[in-house]
Write a protein that holds these residues in place. Sequence first.
Motif, mmCIF file in Angstrom:
data_model
loop_
_atom_site.group_PDB
_atom_site.id
_atom_site.type_symbol
_atom_site.label_atom_id
_atom_site.label_comp_id
_atom_site.label_asym_id
_atom_site.label_seq_id
_atom_site.Cartn_x
_atom_site.Cartn_y
_atom_site.Cartn_z
ATOM 1 N N ILE A 289 0.827 -1.210 0.000
ATOM 2 C CA ILE A 289 0.000 0.000 0.000
ATOM 3 C C ILE A 289 0.866 1.267 0.000
ATOM 4 O O ILE A 289 0.690 2.143 -0.840
ATOM 5 C CB ILE A 289 -0.960 -0.005 1.205
ATOM 6 N N ALA A 290 1.830 1.334 0.938
ATOM 7 C CA ALA A 290 2.697 2.519 0.985
ATOM 8 C C ALA A 290 3.757 2.491 -0.114
ATOM 9 O O ALA A 290 4.358 3.515 -0.419
ATOM 10 C CB ALA A 290 3.351 2.637 2.355
ATOM 11 N N GLY A 291 3.993 1.305 -0.685
ATOM 12 C CA GLY A 291 4.942 1.204 -1.793
ATOM 13 C C GLY A 291 6.401 1.232 -1.386
ATOM 14 O O GLY A 291 7.275 1.553 -2.196
ATOM 15 N N VAL A 292 6.690 0.875 -0.129
ATOM 16 C CA VAL A 292 8.082 0.841 0.323
ATOM 17 C C VAL A 292 8.784 -0.366 -0.301
ATOM 18 O O VAL A 292 8.375 -1.511 -0.074
ATOM 19 C CB VAL A 292 8.148 0.756 1.866
ATOM 20 N N LYS A 293 9.815 -0.122 -1.079
ATOM 21 C CA LYS A 293 10.541 -1.196 -1.757
ATOM 22 C C LYS A 293 11.967 -1.358 -1.247
ATOM 23 O O LYS A 293 12.561 -2.411 -1.406
ATOM 24 C CB LYS A 293 10.582 -0.933 -3.270
ATOM 25 N N ARG A 294 12.514 -0.280 -0.674
ATOM 26 C CA ARG A 294 13.898 -0.336 -0.213
ATOM 27 C C ARG A 294 14.046 -1.415 0.868
ATOM 28 O O ARG A 294 13.327 -1.425 1.864
ATOM 29 C CB ARG A 294 14.328 1.017 0.333
ATOM 30 N N GLY A 295 14.994 -2.295 0.668
ATOM 31 C CA GLY A 295 15.264 -3.342 1.636
ATOM 32 C C GLY A 295 14.460 -4.611 1.434
ATOM 33 O O GLY A 295 14.761 -5.636 2.054
ATOM 34 N N THR A 296 13.440 -4.564 0.589
ATOM 35 C CA THR A 296 12.599 -5.753 0.427
ATOM 36 C C THR A 296 13.345 -6.890 -0.263
ATOM 37 O O THR A 296 13.120 -8.059 0.059
ATOM 38 C CB THR A 296 11.328 -5.421 -0.366
ATOM 39 N N ARG A 297 14.226 -6.558 -1.206
ATOM 40 C CA ARG A 297 14.939 -7.618 -1.932
ATOM 41 C C ARG A 297 15.788 -8.473 -0.986
ATOM 42 O O ARG A 297 15.945 -9.670 -1.203
ATOM 43 C CB ARG A 297 15.807 -7.018 -3.024
ATOM 44 N N PHE A 298 16.296 -7.851 0.073
ATOM 45 C CA PHE A 298 17.094 -8.597 1.053
ATOM 46 C C PHE A 298 16.301 -9.789 1.580
ATOM 47 O O PHE A 298 16.806 -10.916 1.647
ATOM 48 C CB PHE A 298 17.494 -7.669 2.195
ATOM 49 N N PHE A 299 15.049 -9.553 1.949
ATOM 50 C CA PHE A 299 14.232 -10.625 2.515
ATOM 51 C C PHE A 299 13.604 -11.500 1.436
ATOM 52 O O PHE A 299 13.368 -12.694 1.664
ATOM 53 C CB PHE A 299 13.150 -10.025 3.417
ATOM 54 N N ILE A 300 13.335 -10.921 0.267
ATOM 55 C CA ILE A 300 12.775 -11.716 -0.826
ATOM 56 C C ILE A 300 13.727 -12.834 -1.211
ATOM 57 O O ILE A 300 13.302 -13.960 -1.512
ATOM 58 C CB ILE A 300 12.459 -10.812 -2.040
ATOM 59 N N ILE A 301 15.031 -12.555 -1.210
ATOM 60 C CA ILE A 301 16.027 -13.578 -1.542
ATOM 61 C C ILE A 301 15.905 -14.771 -0.605
ATOM 62 O O ILE A 301 15.979 -15.931 -1.029
ATOM 63 C CB ILE A 301 17.440 -12.967 -1.496
ATOM 64 N N LEU A 302 15.698 -14.503 0.671
ATOM 65 C CA LEU A 302 15.510 -15.588 1.632
ATOM 66 C C LEU A 302 14.156 -16.259 1.449
ATOM 67 O O LEU A 302 14.040 -17.488 1.566
ATOM 68 C CB LEU A 302 15.625 -15.047 3.055
ATOM 69 N N GLY A 303 13.140 -15.456 1.155
ATOM 70 C CA GLY A 303 11.784 -15.995 1.040
ATOM 71 C C GLY A 303 11.563 -16.856 -0.176
ATOM 72 O O GLY A 303 10.652 -17.691 -0.195
ATOM 73 N N ARG A 304 12.370 -16.667 -1.220
ATOM 74 C CA ARG A 304 12.208 -17.468 -2.422
ATOM 75 C C ARG A 304 12.785 -18.869 -2.291
ATOM 76 O O ARG A 304 12.400 -19.774 -3.021
ATOM 77 C CB ARG A 304 12.883 -16.760 -3.605
ATOM 78 N N ASN A 305 13.733 -19.044 -1.404
ATOM 79 C CA ASN A 305 14.422 -20.332 -1.285
ATOM 80 C C ASN A 305 14.514 -20.752 0.184
ATOM 81 O O ASN A 305 15.604 -21.097 0.658
ATOM 82 C CB ASN A 305 15.832 -20.220 -1.872
ATOM 83 N N PRO A 306 13.414 -20.744 0.912
ATOM 84 C CA PRO A 306 13.507 -20.968 2.359
ATOM 85 C C PRO A 306 14.027 -22.350 2.737
ATOM 86 O O PRO A 306 14.816 -22.485 3.677
ATOM 87 C CB PRO A 306 12.068 -20.763 2.836
ATOM 88 N N LEU A 307 13.608 -23.389 2.021
ATOM 89 C CA LEU A 307 14.020 -24.743 2.376
ATOM 90 C C LEU A 307 15.520 -24.929 2.181
ATOM 91 O O LEU A 307 16.218 -25.456 3.058
ATOM 92 C CB LEU A 307 13.239 -25.767 1.550
ATOM 93 N N ALA A 308 16.038 -24.481 1.045
ATOM 94 C CA ALA A 308 17.467 -24.646 0.758
ATOM 95 C C ALA A 308 18.314 -23.870 1.754
ATOM 96 O O ALA A 308 19.333 -24.375 2.254
ATOM 97 C CB ALA A 308 17.767 -24.188 -0.670
ATOM 98 N N ILE A 309 17.921 -22.645 2.049
ATOM 99 C CA ILE A 309 18.717 -21.802 2.944
ATOM 100 C C ILE A 309 18.671 -22.341 4.367
ATOM 101 O O ILE A 309 19.692 -22.358 5.080
ATOM 102 C CB ILE A 309 18.237 -20.347 2.873
ATOM 103 N N TYR A 310 17.512 -22.815 4.789
ATOM 104 C CA TYR A 310 17.420 -23.390 6.136
ATOM 105 C C TYR A 310 18.289 -24.642 6.243
ATOM 106 O O TYR A 310 19.034 -24.813 7.230
ATOM 107 C CB TYR A 310 15.968 -23.722 6.477
ATOM 108 N N LEU A 311 18.226 -25.515 5.252
ATOM 109 C CA LEU A 311 19.051 -26.724 5.275
ATOM 110 C C LEU A 311 20.532 -26.374 5.306
ATOM 111 O O LEU A 311 21.308 -26.957 6.065
ATOM 112 C CB LEU A 311 18.740 -27.600 4.053
ATOM 113 N N PHE A 312 20.936 -25.417 4.474
ATOM 114 C CA PHE A 312 22.338 -25.008 4.471
ATOM 115 C C PHE A 312 22.748 -24.496 5.846
ATOM 116 O O PHE A 312 23.825 -24.832 6.366
ATOM 117 C CB PHE A 312 22.577 -23.926 3.422
#
Length: 377
Positions: A289-312
């Motif tokens: 809604i507010a359109g805040v995008k700064r910093g979102t990619r940091f967490f999106i990277i983790l959110g796209r591959n949660p199983l692999a990153i958790y296992l690692f």
Amino acid sequence: MTDTLAPSNPRRFTALDVFRGLTIFLMILVNTAGPGAPAYATLVHAKWFGFTLADSIFPTFLFAMGNAMSFAGRRRIDTAPYLTRLFKRGAIIFTLGFLMYWFPFVTHTDAGWAPIPFALTRVPGVLQRLALCYVAAGLLVRWLTVRQILIASAVLLLGYWAMLVFLSPPGMAFDKFGTVGTRLDLWLFGPGHLYKKDGGFDPEGLLGTVPAIVNVLAGYLAGLAVQRGGDLSRTIRSMAIIGVVLIASGLAWSPWFPLAKKLWTGSYVLLTIGIDCIALAAIIALVEIAGVKRGTRFFIILGRNPLAIYLFSELFVTAINMIDTGADGGLYGWIGIELFQRIAPGAFGSLLCAFAYTMLCWAVGWWMDRKGLILKA
């Protein structure tokens, strides 16, 4: 999935990836506290009754899994392939969890390296509970309406409470070793296949999976509401209000059903779902809604591959701790004590060590994202 549950909005919400990524970030941070000093109390699980920030992370992972399930269900498929995919994915996640606890499959003894016997390998676990909850929730949302899912959730929570109260020995319903859940795990798996650090009690035991299913169902309904809601602002306001009501309900229930992550009590379920509803509403408000995008990619990277990153995160710290460094134990212990405790003695040094390791895991996720590598069970 029944037609009554089919979402009408095919839009993908960045906020849900951010929500999932933030959960993974906190999970790794808590699980890999730097050695050499006690971590901050809020980053350590409550010993039995009580609640800390660390206690909110696992149920949030389940809630996020339910979110993802609601999006995966946008395209209707026939029952046979649906069930095949559901059980196959559940089996893979369960097996990965089992192998993760068995890793590195060998241990060092006075006589040298020896294989870790199957008889001493833990069967329950984090991924195993995720797998069981995923399958159970997948079956329920396939054939139940929203109203029926809500009724099923109430039955699961009240049924679990009744099992603890009426099937445990008198006065032992909420006792770590006397409760029926621990007795069931000891009978079904035996002490060799349970968590090794708590004297025969396993915090991811079989019976505690019953109420944990509700966390997944709640995430599913929240994701469905976001997709189907016509006015997103109104939807997240309602979600936040529901979150407040659930938190109040969990606290009100806690004198009779104490807050306990390790027992996964019903009051704990209501509290954590309430927190997740508010957190998700806040992230949607900021990102969508507010359109805040700064910093979102940091967490999106983790959110796209949660199983692999958790296992690692779990496997790599185990692997480097196999490198003996003397009095400090493994390499991770040496890094935590000789580097981070020298920089900042105490809990802050422990946090810095955990943060550095979490960033290493993030870097692996970043590399996988650049290569287009997604681990899908």
